[in-house]
Motif scaffolding. Structure first.
Motif, PDB file in Angstrom:
ATOM      1  N   GLY A   3       0.800  -1.222   0.000  1.00 53.99           N
ATOM      2  CA  GLY A   3       0.000   0.000   0.000  1.00 53.99           C
ATOM      3  C   GLY A   3       0.829   1.268   0.000  1.00 53.99           C
ATOM      4  N   ARG A   4       1.988   1.250   0.653  1.00 53.27           N
ATOM      5  CA  ARG A   4       2.923   2.373   0.634  1.00 53.27           C
ATOM      6  C   ARG A   4       4.333   1.810   0.475  1.00 53.27           C
ATOM      7  N   TYR A   5       5.190   2.601  -0.124  1.00 48.74           N
ATOM      8  CA  TYR A   5       6.592   2.193  -0.197  1.00 48.74           C
ATOM      9  C   TYR A   5       7.202   2.308   1.190  1.00 48.74           C
ATOM     10  N   ARG A   6       8.207   1.503   1.435  1.00 49.82           N
ATOM     11  CA  ARG A   6       8.899   1.552   2.724  1.00 49.82           C
ATOM     12  C   ARG A   6       9.754   2.808   2.818  1.00 49.82           C
ATOM     13  N   ARG A   7      10.559   3.047   1.773  1.00 51.02           N
ATOM     14  CA  ARG A   7      11.476   4.199   1.811  1.00 51.02           C
ATOM     15  C   ARG A   7      11.568   4.827   0.425  1.00 51.02           C
ATOM     16  N   LEU A   8      11.429   6.130   0.372  1.00 49.73           N
ATOM     17  CA  LEU A   8      11.503   6.883  -0.867  1.00 49.73           C
ATOM     18  C   LEU A   8      12.693   7.825  -0.778  1.00 49.73           C
ATOM     19  N   ALA A   9      13.532   7.813  -1.793  1.00 45.79           N
ATOM     20  CA  ALA A   9      14.644   8.759  -1.888  1.00 45.79           C
ATOM     21  C   ALA A   9      14.234   9.852  -2.862  1.00 45.79           C
TER      22      ALA A   9
END
Length: 133
Positions: free
Chosen positions: A19-25
């Motif tokens: 549902g959501r990404y864990r970590r976004l750069a």
């Protein structure tokens, strides 16, 4: 333009399994944009070092980070969203065909190309360039 409006490209990303990404750069974004991306990822980090641990890497049109530096650090399973402003110096040669070849040489598979109308800062539409007519 609000942070969330500048992140309309988030709808172009593949849906993350949870549902959501864990970590976004985020490379080249503003603090306001970072705040607007909380719905997309559990954690948002900026800077080149954040790329190595990111599920999704977003390189904004205004980023001065060299593309090869990003590609060197990109995880094999990561999603890359790359904005290319060909009006900027050093970016004029990054046509979709050339960029596609460059990404494929790195083992990446481009999934979509979009033309942003009228420009990235005031994007009103994302026109698919590779859609069948």
């Amino acid at each position: 333009m609000t942070g969330l409006r500048r992140a309309d490209w988030r709808f172009l990303l593949p849906a993350p399994p949870e549902g959501r990404y864990r970590r976004l750069a985020l490379l080249g974004g503003t603090d306001e944009l970072c705040d607007g991306l909380n719905a997309v990822a559990e954690g948002i980090a900026t800077g080149l070092d954040a790329v190595e641990d990111a599920d999704v890497v977003v390189v904004m049109a205004g980023s001065d980070v060299p593309l090869d530096s990003v590609l060197d650090r990109l995880r094999p399973s990561a999603v890359l969203h790359l904005e290319v402003d060909r009006r900027r110096s050093g970016r004029r040669s990054l046509s979709p065909a050339r960029l596609g070849r460059r990404l494929r040489r790195r083992g990446l598979t481009p999934t979509a190309w979009h033309w942003v109308i009228p420009h990235f800062e005031g994007a009103r539409r994302h026109i698919p360039l590779d859609a069948a007519q």
